[in-house]
Each structure stands twice: as structure tokens, then as C-alpha cells.
Motif scaffolding. Structure first.
Motif, PDB file in Angstrom:
ATOM      1  N   HIS A  65       1.017  -1.767   0.220  1.00 20.73           N
ATOM      2  CA  HIS A  65      -0.037   0.211   0.415  1.00 20.73           C
ATOM      3  C   HIS A  65       0.860   1.534  -0.098  1.00 20.73           C
ATOM      4  O   HIS A  65       0.598   2.516  -0.547  1.00 20.73           O
ATOM      5  CB  HIS A  65      -0.989   0.162   1.375  1.00 20.73           C
ATOM      6  CG  HIS A  65      -2.152  -0.591   1.188  1.00 20.73           C
ATOM      7  ND1 HIS A  65      -3.179  -0.737   0.460  1.00 20.73           N
ATOM      8  CD2 HIS A  65      -1.739  -1.965   1.368  1.00 20.73           C
ATOM      9  CE1 HIS A  65      -4.445  -1.924   0.192  1.00 20.73           C
ATOM     10  NE2 HIS A  65      -3.418  -2.238   1.390  1.00 20.73           N
ATOM     11  N   LYS A  76       2.415   2.078  -3.374  1.00 21.92           N
ATOM     12  CA  LYS A  76       1.028   2.093  -4.245  1.00 21.92           C
ATOM     13  C   LYS A  76       1.189   3.680  -4.492  1.00 21.92           C
ATOM     14  O   LYS A  76       1.011   4.345  -4.976  1.00 21.92           O
ATOM     15  CB  LYS A  76      -0.173   1.558  -3.714  1.00 21.92           C
ATOM     16  CG  LYS A  76      -0.313   0.153  -4.846  1.00 21.92           C
ATOM     17  CD  LYS A  76      -1.557  -0.211  -4.268  1.00 21.92           C
ATOM     18  CE  LYS A  76      -1.574  -1.997  -4.657  1.00 21.92           C
ATOM     19  NZ  LYS A  76      -3.081  -2.503  -4.542  1.00 21.92           N
ATOM     20  N   GLU A  99      -8.265  -1.407  -1.199  1.00 20.20           N
ATOM     21  CA  GLU A  99      -7.702  -0.231  -1.046  1.00 20.20           C
ATOM     22  C   GLU A  99      -7.553   1.103  -0.043  1.00 20.20           C
ATOM     23  O   GLU A  99      -9.115   0.397   0.836  1.00 20.20           O
ATOM     24  CB  GLU A  99      -8.429   0.591  -2.579  1.00 20.20           C
ATOM     25  CG  GLU A  99      -7.566  -0.211  -3.878  1.00 20.20           C
ATOM     26  CD  GLU A  99      -6.458  -0.333  -3.987  1.00 20.20           C
ATOM     27  OE1 GLU A  99      -5.080   0.556  -3.615  1.00 20.20           O
ATOM     28  OE2 GLU A  99      -5.666  -1.557  -3.990  1.00 20.20           O
TER      29      GLU A  99
END
Length: 249
Positions: free
Chosen positions: A14, A17, A117
Motif C-alpha cells: 500500500h 502504491k 484499497e
């Protein structure tokens, strides 16, 4: 900035990203075994489980120091040593002692899952560093991926992480216990979701103490005794201890 990630778990995934989205260059991604030599980077972010952190730091520094040409050449950050940071909430800055002159912490206080997400801009990041220049560099990186960045010492971060265990990990375990109770009667956990959601929403507006409801908060001894009698063993002990704690507050 050029970032080298060490770790391929949930935090590293995460954060990677978020770094890419913010325009940073992730020059390499290694597992904790460091199968490949990490490429030259402005910051090396070590995102591995706590029990593996010390070993990874030792291995990483050994690999970097034996690289040719020297690993700091061409980094363009105005210093001869690289900046190493870890992402662990419960591990001290001192874990780098004897291995890295420039080091820090970049702790994202959030629960991560591979298949969900997150909006990294909303995640609180807690930072610490060995020196003022390193802290400035870590803050610049943190500010680029989150709107909520705080400086916090190792001593205070331990308590932050402890509070997160209560608020997140223990709360989630209570969901598991509730699911077990429901399953025995053929009920899905989905029936709890509106209650779970409203409980979470309330603490955005009320102090948790003021949002507390239920038989223990009301002092309803008859209901508590009846519910405790439905349980046995450890689950009964958890119910009784939690009820006592609610009443004490």
C-alpha cells in the motif's frame, strides 16, 4: 525521490502504491531476503514484520556497504550516507544503532489488507529521525503521501501502538467472537454490520466514553448475569472482564 522498498507485505504494497501516486520513483522492491541488491535510492524503506526487522537491517547494510561503486554515489541528496527508515509502530529508532548513521521511522497507523484499497492521504503518519536533516527529508516524503503527519518519539510511539491494538486488533477480535456466537445459532455476521457501522460513526462525533451503551454501561446486573451464564470458559471470562472495565469507566 528515489525509493527502495524492502518488504512485499501489506504495508509495503500500500505504501508503494501511495509513493508512485505521489510521483516518487520506486527503484526497487525486495522481499526481506534481499535476493537482489537494492538499487541506489534517496530513502530505503524497510517494511517487514517486527521479528525480522533487525536481521533485515543487518543484511541490507551489509549488502549496501559491499556494493561497488559505493552505494551512496549518485544519490543526489547532499550526504555520503543513505537514509534508512522502518515502518514499525512498536520498534524503536535504536534498532538502527551500529548499522546506519542516518535513520528514521515512518509509521502509518492503519490496518492494511491486500484486497482492500485505502486512501493513504487520510492515514496518520508518525515520523522520527536520527538528525534534523533526516527528519526534514522524511517529513517531505510523508507530506507527499499523507495530509496527517506527526513527529513522535520512540517512547511515545509505543503507547500509540498500544492504543491502536485496543482500538483495532482487539475490537476486530470481538467481531470474531460475535461471529462465533451467531454461527452457533445459524446467523450470519452481516446482521451486525449496521450496528458496527453506527458504533464507528459515533466516535467521530462523541468521545468513546460518551458513546458507550449496553447493559454494563446501564449497570443492568440482571442482563449481564444472564448473558454471562450463556457462556463458559475463556469467553465468559472475557465478557465479565469487559463488563467490569466498562462499569469502572
Amino acid at each position: 525521490m528515489k525509493i527502495a522498498l524492502i518488504g512485499r507485505g501489506r504495508v509495503a504494497t500500500h505504501m508503494g502504491k501511495a509513493l508512485l501516486k505521489a510521483g516518487h520513483e520506486v527503484v526497487s522492491v525486495n522481499s526481506r531476503t534481499l535476493a537482489e541488491l537494492p538499487q541506489h535510492a534517496d530513502i530505503y524503506i524497510i517494511a517487514v514484520k517486527d521479528s525480522a526487522l533487525q536481521e533485515v537491517i543487518e543484511h541490507l547494510c551489509s549488502r549496501l556497504q559491499t556494493s561497488a561503486p559505493p552505494f551512496w554515489e549518485g544519490m543526489g541528496v547532499g550526504c555520503e550516507d543513505p537514509l534508512l527508515v522502518h515502518t514499525a509502530g512498536s520498534m524503536p529508532l535504536s534498532v538502527f544503532e551500529g548499522y546506519a548513521e542516518r535513520c528514521g521511522v515512518l509509521y502509518p497507523m492503519q490496518t492494511f489488507s491486500m484486497d482492500r484499497e485505502v486512501d493513504f492521504r487520510e492515514i496518520p503518519l508518525f515520523i522520527e529521525a536520527s538528525d534534523a536533516a533526516s527528519l526534514q527529508q522524511i517529513r517531505a516524503l510523508a507530506d507527499s503521501i499523507s495530509q496527517h503527519v506527526y513527529e513522535l518519539s520512540t517512547a511515545d510511539r509505543k503507547y500509540l501502538h498500544l492504543a491502536a491494538v485496543f482500538a483495532c486488533n482487539f475490537a476486530n477480535h470481538c467481531y470474531t467472537l460475535a461471529a462465533d456466537v451467531l454461527q452457533k445459532k445459524g446467523l450470519p455476521f452481516d446482521v451486525m454490520l449496521p450496528l458496527v457501522d453506527e458504533t464507528a460513526r459515533k466516535v467521530h462525533e462523541l468521545h468513546p466514553k460518551d458513546a458507550q451503551t449496553g447493559p454494563a454501561a446501564r449497570g443492568d446486573q440482571n442482563v449481564m448475569a444472564a448473558q454471562s451464564a450463556l457462556l463458559d470458559g475463556r469467553l465468559q471470562a472475557i465478557y465479565n472482564l469487559m463488563s467490569e472495565s466498562i462499569q469502572e469507566h
